[in-house]
Design a protein around this motif. Sequence first.
Motif, mmCIF file in Angstrom:
data_model
loop_
_atom_site.group_PDB
_atom_site.id
_atom_site.type_symbol
_atom_site.label_atom_id
_atom_site.label_comp_id
_atom_site.label_asym_id
_atom_site.label_seq_id
_atom_site.Cartn_x
_atom_site.Cartn_y
_atom_site.Cartn_z
ATOM 1 N N THR A 82 0.604 -1.129 0.038
ATOM 2 C CA THR A 82 0.088 -0.014 -0.092
ATOM 3 C C THR A 82 0.976 1.308 0.057
ATOM 4 O O THR A 82 2.129 1.162 0.229
ATOM 5 N N ASN A 83 0.374 2.306 -0.090
ATOM 6 C CA ASN A 83 1.248 3.452 -0.226
ATOM 7 C C ASN A 83 0.388 4.562 1.156
ATOM 8 O O ASN A 83 0.535 5.708 1.005
ATOM 9 N N ASN A 84 0.121 3.598 2.058
ATOM 10 C CA ASN A 84 -0.265 4.457 3.202
ATOM 11 C C ASN A 84 0.749 5.090 4.257
ATOM 12 O O ASN A 84 1.840 4.614 3.911
ATOM 13 N N ALA A 85 0.682 6.136 4.630
ATOM 14 C CA ALA A 85 1.596 6.564 5.752
ATOM 15 C C ALA A 85 2.046 5.586 6.864
ATOM 16 O O ALA A 85 1.201 4.758 7.119
ATOM 17 N N GLY A 86 3.355 5.744 7.088
ATOM 18 C CA GLY A 86 3.636 4.968 8.348
ATOM 19 C C GLY A 86 4.360 3.722 7.693
ATOM 20 O O GLY A 86 4.877 3.624 6.720
ATOM 21 N N SER A 87 4.441 2.595 8.467
ATOM 22 C CA SER A 87 5.363 1.347 7.993
ATOM 23 C C SER A 87 4.602 0.629 6.946
ATOM 24 O O SER A 87 3.625 0.805 6.740
ATOM 25 N N PRO A 88 5.449 -0.098 5.997
ATOM 26 C CA PRO A 88 4.780 -0.528 4.996
ATOM 27 C C PRO A 88 3.851 -1.725 5.347
ATOM 28 O O PRO A 88 3.961 -2.364 6.335
ATOM 29 N N SER A 89 2.753 -1.615 4.452
ATOM 30 C CA SER A 89 1.748 -2.659 4.723
ATOM 31 C C SER A 89 1.454 -3.285 3.489
ATOM 32 O O SER A 89 1.722 -2.504 2.339
ATOM 33 N N TYR A 90 0.671 -4.365 3.268
ATOM 34 C CA TYR A 90 0.444 -5.027 1.984
ATOM 35 C C TYR A 90 -1.229 -5.346 2.041
ATOM 36 O O TYR A 90 -1.466 -6.013 3.072
ATOM 37 N N THR A 91 -1.871 -5.388 1.245
ATOM 38 C CA THR A 91 -3.181 -5.936 1.071
ATOM 39 C C THR A 91 -3.645 -5.931 -0.380
ATOM 40 O O THR A 91 -3.435 -5.247 -1.278
ATOM 41 N N ASP A 92 -4.715 -6.929 -0.518
ATOM 42 C CA ASP A 92 -5.494 -7.138 -1.694
ATOM 43 C C ASP A 92 -6.903 -6.613 -1.293
ATOM 44 O O ASP A 92 -8.032 -7.176 -2.147
ATOM 45 N N GLY A 93 -7.326 -6.150 -0.330
ATOM 46 C CA GLY A 93 -8.713 -5.831 -0.004
ATOM 47 C C GLY A 93 -9.225 -7.109 0.796
ATOM 48 O O GLY A 93 -10.079 -6.707 1.748
ATOM 49 N N ARG A 94 -8.922 -8.080 0.801
ATOM 50 C CA ARG A 94 -9.390 -9.157 1.850
ATOM 51 C C ARG A 94 -8.436 -9.472 2.892
ATOM 52 O O ARG A 94 -8.618 -9.526 4.145
ATOM 53 N N TRP A 95 -7.096 -9.640 2.441
ATOM 54 C CA TRP A 95 -5.943 -9.996 3.298
ATOM 55 C C TRP A 95 -5.164 -8.731 3.547
ATOM 56 O O TRP A 95 -4.859 -7.992 2.594
ATOM 57 N N TRP A 96 -4.529 -8.554 4.756
ATOM 58 C CA TRP A 96 -3.672 -7.271 5.072
ATOM 59 C C TRP A 96 -2.746 -7.741 5.937
ATOM 60 O O TRP A 96 -2.887 -8.689 6.990
ATOM 61 N N TRP A 97 -1.324 -7.383 5.497
ATOM 62 C CA TRP A 97 -0.083 -7.791 6.179
ATOM 63 C C TRP A 97 0.744 -6.530 6.683
ATOM 64 O O TRP A 97 0.800 -5.700 5.770
ATOM 65 N N ARG A 98 1.032 -6.458 7.928
ATOM 66 C CA ARG A 98 2.067 -5.119 8.318
ATOM 67 C C ARG A 98 2.947 -5.819 9.392
ATOM 68 O O ARG A 98 2.400 -6.115 10.366
ATOM 69 N N PRO A 99 4.172 -5.990 9.143
ATOM 70 C CA PRO A 99 5.268 -6.460 10.171
ATOM 71 C C PRO A 99 5.956 -5.153 10.828
ATOM 72 O O PRO A 99 6.891 -5.334 10.831
ATOM 73 N N GLU A 100 5.103 -4.093 11.173
ATOM 74 C CA GLU A 100 5.543 -2.944 11.832
ATOM 75 C C GLU A 100 6.470 -3.457 13.130
ATOM 76 O O GLU A 100 7.440 -3.040 13.497
ATOM 77 N N ASP A 101 5.791 -4.244 13.996
ATOM 78 C CA ASP A 101 6.434 -5.103 15.302
ATOM 79 C C ASP A 101 6.632 -6.597 14.676
ATOM 80 O O ASP A 101 5.812 -7.342 14.648
ATOM 81 N N VAL A 102 8.242 -6.730 14.285
ATOM 82 C CA VAL A 102 8.374 -7.979 13.651
ATOM 83 C C VAL A 102 7.979 -9.124 14.577
ATOM 84 O O VAL A 102 7.517 -10.201 14.256
#
Length: 124
Positions: A82-102
């Motif tokens: 995604t191009n959201n502000a903050g740490s990188p996140s990934y989504t297809d609209g159904r699934w969402w992944w963000r490893p901000e805290d590994v």
Amino acid sequence: MLNSVAKGLGLALLLACWFVICPQPCRADWICDGDRLSVEITRGPVDVTGLKAAIPNAMEGTLPGDGVLIRWGDVVLQLPRTNNAGSPSYTDGRWWWRPEDVSAPEFFERRGTLIRHQCALIEA
């Protein structure tokens, strides 16, 4: 003889530069809801030559256009960044992944309601 050694060193230097310019995908593994989850960062087709300051949210080695390949049990997901502000996140609209805290990344699934999958980093 000296010419062939110089060619060999030149080839080695060229290969070393190639791996610096085109890094290999990053990988990590977690346990999510009891099953192993592996993540591989995939590089997108974005040409960033000379645009470092102009690219929004170029954080933690990923850029817009990059993505992740997630393997979790029988599920295989390819999620765009995604191009959201903050740490990188990934989504297809159904699934969402963000490893901000590994150690405990955010992994959600939308099925009418939001399902949060509990994940913990596998210590090496």
